[in-house]
Design an enzyme around this catalytic site. Structure first.
Site, PDB file in Angstrom:
ATOM      1  N   HIS A   1       0.627  -1.062  -0.214  1.00 38.36           N
ATOM      2  CA  HIS A   1      -0.040  -0.060  -0.035  1.00 38.36           C
ATOM      3  C   HIS A   1       1.004   0.712  -0.496  1.00 38.36           C
ATOM      4  CE1 HIS A   1       1.205   0.939   4.223  1.00 38.36           C
ATOM      5  NE2 HIS A   1       1.008  -0.618   4.520  1.00 38.36           N
TER       6      HIS A   1
ATOM      7  N   ARG B   1      -5.741   0.452   3.780  1.00 38.91           N
ATOM      8  CA  ARG B   1      -4.513   1.311   3.451  1.00 38.91           C
ATOM      9  C   ARG B   1      -4.412   0.145   2.220  1.00 38.91           C
ATOM     10  NH1 ARG B   1      -3.596  -0.687   7.644  1.00 38.91           N
ATOM     11  NH2 ARG B   1      -1.187  -1.732   8.563  1.00 38.91           N
TER      12      ARG B   1
ATOM     13  N   GLU C   1      -0.927  -7.112   7.827  1.00 37.84           N
ATOM     14  CA  GLU C   1      -0.619  -6.319   7.986  1.00 37.84           C
ATOM     15  C   GLU C   1       0.255  -7.564   8.938  1.00 37.84           C
ATOM     16  OE1 GLU C   1       3.036  -6.249   8.337  1.00 37.84           O
ATOM     17  OE2 GLU C   1       2.931  -3.995   8.027  1.00 37.84           O
TER      18      GLU C   1
ATOM     19  N   HIS D   1       0.874  -5.746   2.788  1.00 39.07           N
ATOM     20  CA  HIS D   1       1.750  -4.718   3.280  1.00 39.07           C
ATOM     21  C   HIS D   1       3.353  -5.234   3.870  1.00 39.07           C
ATOM     22  CE1 HIS D   1      -2.658  -3.414   5.158  1.00 39.07           C
ATOM     23  NE2 HIS D   1      -2.790  -4.585   4.605  1.00 39.07           N
TER      24      HIS D   1
HETATM   25  O1  LIG Z   1       3.775  -0.368  11.814  1.00 36.70           O
HETATM   26  C1  LIG Z   1       3.699  -1.315  10.847  1.00 36.70           C
HETATM   27  O2  LIG Z   1       3.061  -2.008  10.842  1.00 36.70           O
HETATM   28  C2  LIG Z   1       4.970  -2.064   9.871  1.00 36.70           C
HETATM   29  C3  LIG Z   1       4.606  -1.193   8.529  1.00 36.70           C
HETATM   30  O3  LIG Z   1       4.349  -0.013   8.405  1.00 36.70           O
HETATM   31  O4  LIG Z   1       6.140  -2.008  10.198  1.00 36.70           O
HETATM   32  P1  LIG Z   1       7.891  -2.080  10.394  1.00 36.70           P
HETATM   33  O5  LIG Z   1       8.208  -1.126   8.870  1.00 36.70           O
HETATM   34  O6  LIG Z   1       8.332  -1.733  10.838  1.00 36.70           O
HETATM   35  O7  LIG Z   1       7.481  -3.773   9.523  1.00 36.70           O
END
Ligand SMILES: O=C(O)[C@@H](CO)OP(=O)(O)O
Length: 229
Positions: free
Chosen positions: A8, A59, A86, A181
């Site tokens: 996204h 998103r 995610e 994600h």
């Molecule tokens: O905050 C989150 O869920 C992820 C993606 O934005 O972050 P990270 O970069 O720590 O995987």
């Protein structure tokens, strides 16, 4: 066979450097523009899709929408699944990443963010951030809803969806796009490329840049590239 995967566009939480996970942060103006630009690139390279898969987080669903709109393919079937969500960031959700690093140290935060099997602190049962309180997860087996996940747990719920639902479509000759994600895509990349637990630590997925895999008939990648320009 070709498979297109897109993370996204920038979310409000990405912009503010906040742990997101299953929090339903919307896209920023920049994120919307990234999604539209991804669509324009796919259009330029003539990529066509027969079916799309995305998560149940706004998103990713909206990124897919803008891509399909830009490529005049809003009519294709779209399947949404929590399995492409995610990684659930547990009790880190809604916390600022820089402040968390000041409190727990850079190394600990790096482990939480990029390691394969280090778990973030889990949500308490009665925490208001628990996903089981949300209507969108009401019909799921409540035991499947996490209170926090590492990448390993994310992979263990993404991979069955890939094998049972997405892969058969590709094997039938359909062109598939997945909008998901950073970490659900890392899980898929680990599976597709058979990366070790150590090698996946260094894999980063940029927002809004289509990732194309060329696959053989066993769905092993023969080529991989980002549509950058
Ligand atoms: O905050 C989150 O869920 C992820 C993606 O934005 O972050 P990270 O970069 O720590 O995987």
């Amino acid at each position: 066979m070709k498979l297109t995967i897109v993370r996204h566009g920038q979310s409000v939480f990405n912009q503010s450097n906040i742990f997101t996970g299953w929090e339903d942060a919307g896209l920023t103006e920049k994120g919307i523009e990234e999604a539209k630009e991804a669509g324009r690139k796919l259009q330029k390279y003539g990529l066509k899709f027969d079916i799309a898969f995305t998560s149940v987080l706004t998103r990713a669903m909206k990124t897919l929408y803008y891509i399909l709109e830009e490529t005049n393919q809003l009519w294709i079937p779209v399947e949404k699944s929590w399995r492409l969500n995610e990684r659930h960031y547990g009790a880190l959700q809604r916390l600022n990443k820089a402040e968390t690093a000041e409190k727990y140290g850079e190394e600990q935060v790096h482990q939480w963010r990029r390691s394969y099997d280090v778990l973030p602190p889990l949500l308490e049962e009665d925490d208001e951030r628990q996903a089981k309180k949300e209507r969108r997860y009401q019909l799921l087996d409540q035991k499947a809803i996490p209170s926090g996940e590492n990448l390993k747990m994310t992979l263990e719920r993404v991979t069955p969806y890939w094998m049972d639902t997405i892969a058969p479509q590709i094997k039938q000759g359909k062109y598939v796009i997945i909008a998901a994600h950073g970490n659900s895509i890392r899980a898929l990349v680990k599976h597709l490329e058979n990366l070790s637990d150590e090698d996946i630590v260094n894999v980063e997925i940029p927002t809004g840049i289509p990732l194309i895999y060329e696959l053989d008939d066993k769905l092993k990648p023969t080529n991989k590239y980002f549509l950058e320009n």
